[in-house]
Motif scaffolding. Structure first.
Motif, mmCIF file in Angstrom:
data_model
loop_
_atom_site.group_PDB
_atom_site.id
_atom_site.type_symbol
_atom_site.label_atom_id
_atom_site.label_comp_id
_atom_site.label_asym_id
_atom_site.label_seq_id
_atom_site.Cartn_x
_atom_site.Cartn_y
_atom_site.Cartn_z
ATOM 1 N N ASN A 1 43.367 14.156 29.905
ATOM 2 C CA ASN A 1 43.818 14.814 31.138
ATOM 3 C C ASN A 1 43.252 16.220 31.277
ATOM 4 O OD1 ASN A 1 45.282 16.012 29.105
ATOM 5 N ND2 ASN A 1 47.237 16.027 30.205
ATOM 6 N N LYS A 2 42.053 16.417 30.724
ATOM 7 C CA LYS A 2 41.432 17.741 30.813
ATOM 8 C C LYS A 2 39.958 17.626 31.181
ATOM 9 C CE LYS A 2 44.646 19.923 27.591
ATOM 10 N NZ LYS A 2 45.476 18.700 27.423
ATOM 11 N N LEU A 3 39.435 18.714 31.720
ATOM 12 C CA LEU A 3 38.015 18.840 32.007
ATOM 13 C C LEU A 3 37.463 19.960 31.122
ATOM 14 C CD1 LEU A 3 38.113 18.764 35.924
ATOM 15 C CD2 LEU A 3 37.602 16.850 34.386
ATOM 16 N N LEU B 1 35.401 12.208 42.391
ATOM 17 C CA LEU B 1 34.126 12.560 41.774
ATOM 18 C C LEU B 1 34.128 14.070 41.638
ATOM 19 C CD1 LEU B 1 31.077 12.176 40.966
ATOM 20 C CD2 LEU B 1 30.566 12.417 43.410
ATOM 21 N N TYR B 2 33.929 14.562 40.411
ATOM 22 C CA TYR B 2 33.809 15.996 40.160
ATOM 23 C C TYR B 2 32.336 16.326 39.957
ATOM 24 C CZ TYR B 2 38.813 15.707 39.004
ATOM 25 O OH TYR B 2 40.168 15.479 39.034
ATOM 26 N N GLN C 1 44.127 18.835 41.768
ATOM 27 C CA GLN C 1 44.285 20.279 41.618
ATOM 28 C C GLN C 1 44.036 20.713 40.172
ATOM 29 O OE1 GLN C 1 48.179 21.346 43.113
ATOM 30 N NE2 GLN C 1 47.562 21.100 45.242
ATOM 31 N N PRO C 2 42.794 20.676 39.722
ATOM 32 C CA PRO C 2 42.505 21.151 38.367
ATOM 33 C C PRO C 2 42.904 22.624 38.212
ATOM 34 C CG PRO C 2 40.627 19.982 39.291
ATOM 35 C CD PRO C 2 41.582 20.209 40.425
ATOM 36 N N LYS C 3 43.537 22.939 37.096
ATOM 37 C CA LYS C 3 44.007 24.296 36.840
ATOM 38 C C LYS C 3 43.383 24.827 35.554
ATOM 39 C CE LYS C 3 47.078 24.151 40.244
ATOM 40 N NZ LYS C 3 46.913 24.965 41.480
ATOM 41 N N GLN C 4 42.796 26.019 35.640
ATOM 42 C CA GLN C 4 42.177 26.583 34.450
ATOM 43 C C GLN C 4 43.235 26.965 33.431
ATOM 44 O OE1 GLN C 4 39.299 29.679 35.109
ATOM 45 N NE2 GLN C 4 39.171 30.228 32.947
ATOM 46 N N LEU C 5 42.997 26.513 32.191
ATOM 47 C CA LEU C 5 43.885 26.850 31.089
ATOM 48 C C LEU C 5 43.343 27.991 30.247
ATOM 49 C CD1 LEU C 5 44.843 23.263 29.825
ATOM 50 C CD2 LEU C 5 46.286 24.845 31.133
ATOM 51 N N SER D 1 29.167 26.259 30.145
ATOM 52 C CA SER D 1 28.432 27.264 30.912
ATOM 53 C C SER D 1 27.514 28.031 29.960
ATOM 54 C CB SER D 1 29.380 28.235 31.607
ATOM 55 O OG SER D 1 29.858 29.220 30.706
ATOM 56 N N SER D 2 26.748 28.947 30.513
ATOM 57 C CA SER D 2 25.833 29.737 29.684
ATOM 58 C C SER D 2 26.556 30.839 28.924
ATOM 59 C CB SER D 2 24.734 30.347 30.559
ATOM 60 O OG SER D 2 25.307 31.211 31.525
ATOM 61 N N THR D 3 27.835 31.049 29.200
ATOM 62 C CA THR D 3 28.575 32.102 28.503
ATOM 63 C C THR D 3 29.843 31.603 27.813
ATOM 64 O OG1 THR D 3 29.762 32.669 30.543
ATOM 65 C CG2 THR D 3 27.760 33.917 30.042
ATOM 66 N N GLY D 4 30.154 30.314 27.948
ATOM 67 C CA GLY D 4 31.349 29.811 27.295
ATOM 68 C C GLY D 4 31.763 28.442 27.790
ATOM 69 N N MET D 5 32.895 27.969 27.271
ATOM 70 C CA MET D 5 33.473 26.688 27.651
ATOM 71 C C MET D 5 34.781 26.926 28.399
ATOM 72 S SD MET D 5 34.780 23.582 25.158
ATOM 73 C CE MET D 5 35.934 24.670 24.298
ATOM 74 N N PHE D 6 34.888 26.359 29.594
ATOM 75 C CA PHE D 6 36.103 26.444 30.385
ATOM 76 C C PHE D 6 36.911 25.161 30.201
ATOM 77 C CE2 PHE D 6 32.953 29.066 32.475
ATOM 78 C CZ PHE D 6 33.646 30.232 32.793
ATOM 79 N N ILE D 7 38.221 25.308 30.023
ATOM 80 C CA ILE D 7 39.104 24.146 29.897
ATOM 81 C C ILE D 7 40.059 24.125 31.089
ATOM 82 C CG2 ILE D 7 40.773 22.928 28.466
ATOM 83 C CD1 ILE D 7 39.674 24.396 26.045
#
Length: 393
Positions: free
Chosen positions: A227-229, A188-189, A247-251, A233-239
């Motif tokens: 396979n992505k999240l 659960l995220y 172990q989610p890793k920011q791309l 956010s209020s300032t952008g989209m994080f992938i």
């Protein structure tokens, strides 16, 4: 803490200040902002029946795996056995995990007091609206605010659907684009104001606090896709790469000016709405189409001016976009460079907060309550049933 003793199943009550929505099987789960969750039997969509109300102080978000419902209760995560929806009971609690707060206020100003509930009745109607694709339309059956929920037992997401898929493995439900909870494999995220929080739910009845990932600030929504999240956010989209769910890793980060920001994804395109509002200090009201074919380097395709966009859902090629007090808009998005030239309809005189398209059924949430539509033909919507705020059975 006294509030930790108050999670319990109670008799049904009317909708008062509905928040986020969730669907699984024949059941609908409707958040009552800061108070708990309504469980509604939707095995007959034309006659939904309130089953019970789960008293969950401080609740704002919902996710369901198998027969276990996960919910935030102020700073805690609670797991609730819903195998008997009329007698839901808390089975596990992970304390003090949401220290910076999760809840974003939903549809309502949380400073407002919550009034009493009126007599409980449900009104069932069936009505048809024919839409002229060349014009904006304001059918008179749309009230000022509304919400529709689907019977997912009889539906499956089409290949074109993009409505916060809760992915893979066990039996999960469906959330809207405003959700801060997401299920993927054994996790659960959840997203708080500045963190992604992972809970191991390999044993659904025993969620375990697993890990935290610092993201930034102003985090609002999470949308799992393949396979992505995709985190709004209020300032952008994080992938985030999520091939290893532990172990989610920011791309990458797709940045924009300050504005509230939910997102849905279909194939190689992310659809992002930006809006101004009480909690969204900024001046942008627009729909952004973003090329995410290279998730490490997202690129803006085109921005389209909107009035005050909120939640959205895609049953390709139809995009359903909530415009708050300005209603609901439908677009054909096959031409990614000409979305504004292919507006199919505009339903006014209503308040639209979040929407989910599930094949032939449309889910819509607004301040007036709970609405359910047959959307097998998006240009000929049929209202199946409604439960206005203040009414239940």
């Amino acid at each position: 803490m006294e509030l930790r003793t108050k999670v319990k199943s109670e008799s049904p009550r009317g909708l008062e200040k509905p928040g986020k929505m969730y669907v699984k099987g024949n059941y609908l789960y409707v958040n009552e902002i800061k108070k708990g969750i309504h469980i509604i039997d939707n095995s007959n969509p034309s006659s939904p029946k309130f089953v019970s109300f789960i008293n969950i102080p401080g609740n704002g978000d919902i996710a369901v795996r198998d027969n276990v419902l996960y919910a935030d209760s102020f700073s805690d995560l609670v797991a609730i056995d819903i195998s008997n929806p009329a007698e839901a009971k808390e089975i596990e609690r992970v304390k003090n995990v949401f220290k910076n707060g999760l809840f974003d206020g939903g549809l309502w100003n949380l400073n407002e007091s919550i009034g009493s509930i009126n007599d409980q009745n449900v009104e069932y109607v069936t009505e048809t609206v024919t839409v002229n694709c060349e014009e904006n339309v304001s059918p008179n059956f749309w009230w000022s605010g509304g919400w529709a929920i689907a019977d997912r037992a009889s539906l499956s997401n089409s290949s074109g659907s993009a409505a916060s898929p809760q992915s893979s493995g066990n039996s999960n439900g469906q959330a809207g684009s405003m959700s801060r909870f997401a299920l993927h494999q054994q996790f659960l995220y959840t997203v708080s104001q500045n963190q992604l929080h992972l809970f191991n739910i390999s044993k659904p009845s025993k969620p375990v606090d697993f890990a935290m990932v610092d993201i930034g600030w102003g985090i609002e929504t999470i949308f799992p896709y393949e396979n992505k999240l995709f985190i709004g956010s209020s300032t952008g989209m994080f992938i985030y790469e999520n091939s290893d769910p532990a172990q989610p890793k920011q791309l990458s980060t797709f940045q924009h000016g300050r504005a509230c920001d939910p997102v849905v994804v279909h194939e190689d395109i992310a659809y992002v709405t930006l809006r101004t509002g009480n909690a969204c200090a900024g001046s942008q009201n627009q729909l952004d189409l973003v090329d995410v074919s290279n998730a490490s380097s997202p690129q803006l395709i085109k921005s389209y001016q909107m009035e005050n966009p909120h939640g959205l859902s895609l049953d390709f090629p139809t995009l359903y976009l909530c415009e708050g007090e300005h209603g609901l808009k439908l677009f054909d998005v096959k031409d990614k460079f000409g979305v504004d030239k292919h507006q199919l309809a505009h339903f006014k005189n209503m308040d639209a907060y979040d929407v989910i398209s599930l094949g032939k059924t449309l889910l819509l949430i607004g301040k007036d309550g709970f609405y359910q539509y047959d959307s097998s033909n998006p240009l000929d919507l049929k209202l199946i049933s409604k439960i206005p705020v203040g009414k239940a059975i």
